[in-house]
Design a protein around this motif. Structure first.
Motif, mmCIF file in Angstrom:
data_model
loop_
_atom_site.group_PDB
_atom_site.id
_atom_site.type_symbol
_atom_site.label_atom_id
_atom_site.label_comp_id
_atom_site.label_asym_id
_atom_site.label_seq_id
_atom_site.Cartn_x
_atom_site.Cartn_y
_atom_site.Cartn_z
ATOM 1 N N ASP A 263 0.772 -1.350 0.115
ATOM 2 C CA ASP A 263 0.197 0.036 0.104
ATOM 3 C C ASP A 263 0.896 1.330 -0.062
ATOM 4 O O ASP A 263 0.383 2.342 0.286
ATOM 5 N N THR A 264 2.123 1.242 0.024
ATOM 6 C CA THR A 264 3.005 2.276 0.071
ATOM 7 C C THR A 264 2.747 3.036 -1.551
ATOM 8 O O THR A 264 2.926 2.667 -2.543
ATOM 9 N N PRO A 265 2.513 4.309 -1.193
ATOM 10 C CA PRO A 265 2.311 5.195 -2.494
ATOM 11 C C PRO A 265 3.584 5.691 -3.110
ATOM 12 O O PRO A 265 4.568 5.834 -2.488
ATOM 13 N N PHE A 266 3.503 5.721 -4.547
ATOM 14 C CA PHE A 266 4.751 6.071 -5.130
ATOM 15 C C PHE A 266 5.023 7.813 -4.843
ATOM 16 O O PHE A 266 4.043 8.441 -4.446
ATOM 17 N N TRP A 267 6.132 8.034 -5.347
ATOM 18 C CA TRP A 267 6.394 9.564 -5.306
ATOM 19 C C TRP A 267 5.345 10.201 -6.346
ATOM 20 O O TRP A 267 5.099 9.674 -7.156
ATOM 21 N N ASN A 268 4.574 11.390 -5.878
ATOM 22 C CA ASN A 268 3.359 11.788 -6.571
ATOM 23 C C ASN A 268 3.970 12.959 -7.398
ATOM 24 O O ASN A 268 3.267 13.772 -7.715
ATOM 25 N N TYR A 269 5.079 13.491 -7.250
ATOM 26 C CA TYR A 269 5.889 14.394 -8.274
ATOM 27 C C TYR A 269 7.195 14.129 -8.354
ATOM 28 O O TYR A 269 7.742 13.730 -7.386
ATOM 29 N N PRO A 288 12.736 10.562 -16.546
ATOM 30 C CA PRO A 288 12.030 10.110 -15.406
ATOM 31 C C PRO A 288 11.093 8.888 -15.590
ATOM 32 O O PRO A 288 10.956 7.867 -14.638
ATOM 33 N N ASN A 289 10.607 8.470 -16.964
ATOM 34 C CA ASN A 289 10.044 7.280 -17.145
ATOM 35 C C ASN A 289 10.850 6.072 -16.729
ATOM 36 O O ASN A 289 9.962 5.002 -16.334
ATOM 37 N N GLU A 290 12.171 5.913 -16.745
ATOM 38 C CA GLU A 290 12.904 4.784 -16.484
ATOM 39 C C GLU A 290 12.483 4.563 -14.969
ATOM 40 O O GLU A 290 12.665 3.205 -14.496
ATOM 41 N N LYS A 291 12.107 5.454 -14.115
ATOM 42 C CA LYS A 291 11.968 5.228 -12.661
ATOM 43 C C LYS A 291 10.908 4.564 -12.560
ATOM 44 O O LYS A 291 10.557 4.027 -11.566
ATOM 45 N N ILE A 292 9.775 4.418 -13.480
ATOM 46 C CA ILE A 292 8.590 3.729 -13.467
ATOM 47 C C ILE A 292 9.135 2.120 -13.333
ATOM 48 O O ILE A 292 8.610 1.424 -12.430
ATOM 49 N N THR A 293 10.007 1.749 -14.145
ATOM 50 C CA THR A 293 10.361 0.410 -14.005
ATOM 51 C C THR A 293 10.917 -0.038 -12.764
ATOM 52 O O THR A 293 11.119 -1.172 -12.448
ATOM 53 N N GLY A 295 9.831 0.910 -9.743
ATOM 54 C CA GLY A 295 8.735 1.137 -8.774
ATOM 55 C C GLY A 295 8.828 2.226 -8.001
ATOM 56 O O GLY A 295 8.857 2.356 -6.944
ATOM 57 N N LYS A 296 9.529 3.414 -8.518
ATOM 58 C CA LYS A 296 9.769 4.609 -7.865
ATOM 59 C C LYS A 296 8.758 5.729 -8.297
ATOM 60 O O LYS A 296 8.193 6.428 -7.222
ATOM 61 N N LEU A 297 8.137 5.655 -9.203
ATOM 62 C CA LEU A 297 7.248 6.593 -9.810
ATOM 63 C C LEU A 297 6.145 5.975 -10.385
ATOM 64 O O LEU A 297 6.112 4.893 -11.020
ATOM 65 N N ASP A 298 4.909 6.390 -10.388
ATOM 66 C CA ASP A 298 3.495 5.769 -11.111
ATOM 67 C C ASP A 298 3.560 6.489 -12.448
ATOM 68 O O ASP A 298 3.985 7.161 -12.908
ATOM 69 N N ILE A 299 2.570 5.736 -13.344
ATOM 70 C CA ILE A 299 2.456 6.075 -14.599
ATOM 71 C C ILE A 299 2.029 7.470 -14.472
ATOM 72 O O ILE A 299 2.260 8.457 -15.423
ATOM 73 N N ASP A 300 1.088 7.907 -13.593
ATOM 74 C CA ASP A 300 0.464 9.338 -13.616
ATOM 75 C C ASP A 300 1.146 10.381 -13.001
ATOM 76 O O ASP A 300 0.722 11.443 -12.422
ATOM 77 N N THR A 301 2.469 9.952 -12.248
ATOM 78 C CA THR A 301 3.241 10.773 -11.471
ATOM 79 C C THR A 301 3.590 12.048 -12.376
ATOM 80 O O THR A 301 4.097 11.654 -13.311
ATOM 81 N N PRO A 302 3.379 13.308 -12.216
ATOM 82 C CA PRO A 302 3.685 14.299 -12.898
ATOM 83 C C PRO A 302 5.281 14.609 -12.764
ATOM 84 O O PRO A 302 6.086 14.398 -11.877
ATOM 85 N N LYS A 303 5.916 14.485 -14.194
ATOM 86 C CA LYS A 303 7.537 14.265 -14.220
ATOM 87 C C LYS A 303 8.080 15.461 -14.956
ATOM 88 O O LYS A 303 7.563 15.749 -16.210
#
Length: 324
Positions: A263-269, A288-293, A295-303
């Motif tokens: 349930d840990t949220p990703f960084w949201n910005y 920043p998109n590399e950080k999605i892979t 598990g640091k940022l979400d698909i919808d995180t403003p980057k």
């Protein structure tokens, strides 16, 4: 346009494309997250303290527009060095033209160069050393252990440095942080000047290594802080690259994957200001998109990524936030 927002008006009018537009977008994104109740981590790499970022970052801290800092040991101590030895600094505008002999001459004068600015060893390093060593030894005698930044806070708040102050105290971001007891993580502190000095006392048998808390303890502290403060999300504003950014951003996949707290949220910005570009294996230059892979940022995180000089860009973003 508002008449009392000169910086905001300027960048919104003229910063329209490419890196310039990213500056505006990132600043507005930061503002949006604060308005939504999110907290923000700012990471400081490079020599931002020697670049006197404290002149504006201190006010960001005072106005609660940052809630935790990750910085190198250099940025931790160099703010204090500037505070107590500013008049002894030497600027070298023609630093690109220096010969090896010129550099050696600076060394023999006790001047350690950071690009165009030389830090005076005697007035800066040694002036702090006298007092911080006493604080380390006093803590050890009491069986107490603290993080590197907590020792610096004790040094500042004790008042022993007041006779040396050479800049306005409001321009010291470390003093602003100490007053608020702002959480800080300092990965890799050991490679800083104060870290080297502490290691020398350990080698001489005058201090125990355990008197200063470790990097693993910083990570576990950050994990607890993130868990306790992520209800409305936490953003990540990265100044430069390196360990100051790489260390704290990993707390999310560590909690999610290794602790299995799903349930840990990703960084949201996420925003990174750096002159490092994408290359083979470059963490600092990774988009920043590399950080999605990881598990640091979400698909919808403003980057946002701003490929520019942080000493130019950061004051503009912070000035925008102070005009909110």
């Amino acid at each position: 346009m508002s008449n009392n927002k000169p910086i905001s008006n300027f960048i919104e009018k003229y910063f329209l494309h490419f890196n310039a537009a990213s500056v505006v977008d990132a600043a507005k994104g930061y503002e949006t997250k604060l308005n939504e109740g999110s907290k923000m981590l700012v990471s400081l790499a490079g020599a931002m303290s020697t670049a006197e970022i404290g002149k504006i970052f201190a006010e960001i801290i005072r106005q609660d527009k940052v809630h935790i800092v990750s910085c190198t040991g250099a940025n931790l101590e160099e703010d204090l060095m500037n505070l107590v030895a500013h008049s002894h600094y030497k600027r070298i505008p023609n630093y690109r033209d220096l010969t090896p002999q010129d550099e050696w001459d600076l060394l023999e004068k006790g001047l350690n160069r950071v690009t165009d600015t030389c830090i005076p060893e005697e007035e800066a390093f040694r002036r702090l050393q006298e007092h911080i060593v006493k604080i380390w030894k006093d803590a050890e005698a009491k069986g107490e252990r603290y993080f590197p930044h907590e020792y610096m806070y004790k040094l500042l708040l004790s008042g022993v440095l007041e006779e040396y102050y050479e800049i306005d105290l409001k321009d010291s971001w470390m003093y602003a942080a100490a007053e608020k007891n702002l959480p800080i993580v300092v990965p890799g502190w050991e490679d800083s000047t104060m870290g080297n000095i502490f290691a020398s006392y350990v080698l001489k048998g005058e201090l125990k290594a355990s008197t200063v808390k470790s990097g693993i303890e910083y990570m576990t502290f950050l994990a607890d802080w993130y868990t306790e403060n992520s209800k409305n999300g936490i953003g990540f504003f990265q100044i430069g690259g390196g360990i100051a950014g790489d260390f704290p951003i990993c707390v999310v996949p560590m909690l999610y994957q290794d602790m299995e707290r799903t349930d840990t949220p990703f960084w949201n910005y996420f925003c990174q200001i750096s002159d490092s570009t994408t290359s083979y294996g470059s963490y600092s230059g990774a988009v920043p998109n590399e950080k999605i892979t990881w598990g640091k940022l979400d698909i919808d995180t403003p980057k946002f990524i701003i490929e520019s000089d942080a000493t130019i860009v950061v004051p503009l973003v912070f000035a925008y936030l102070l005009e909110m």
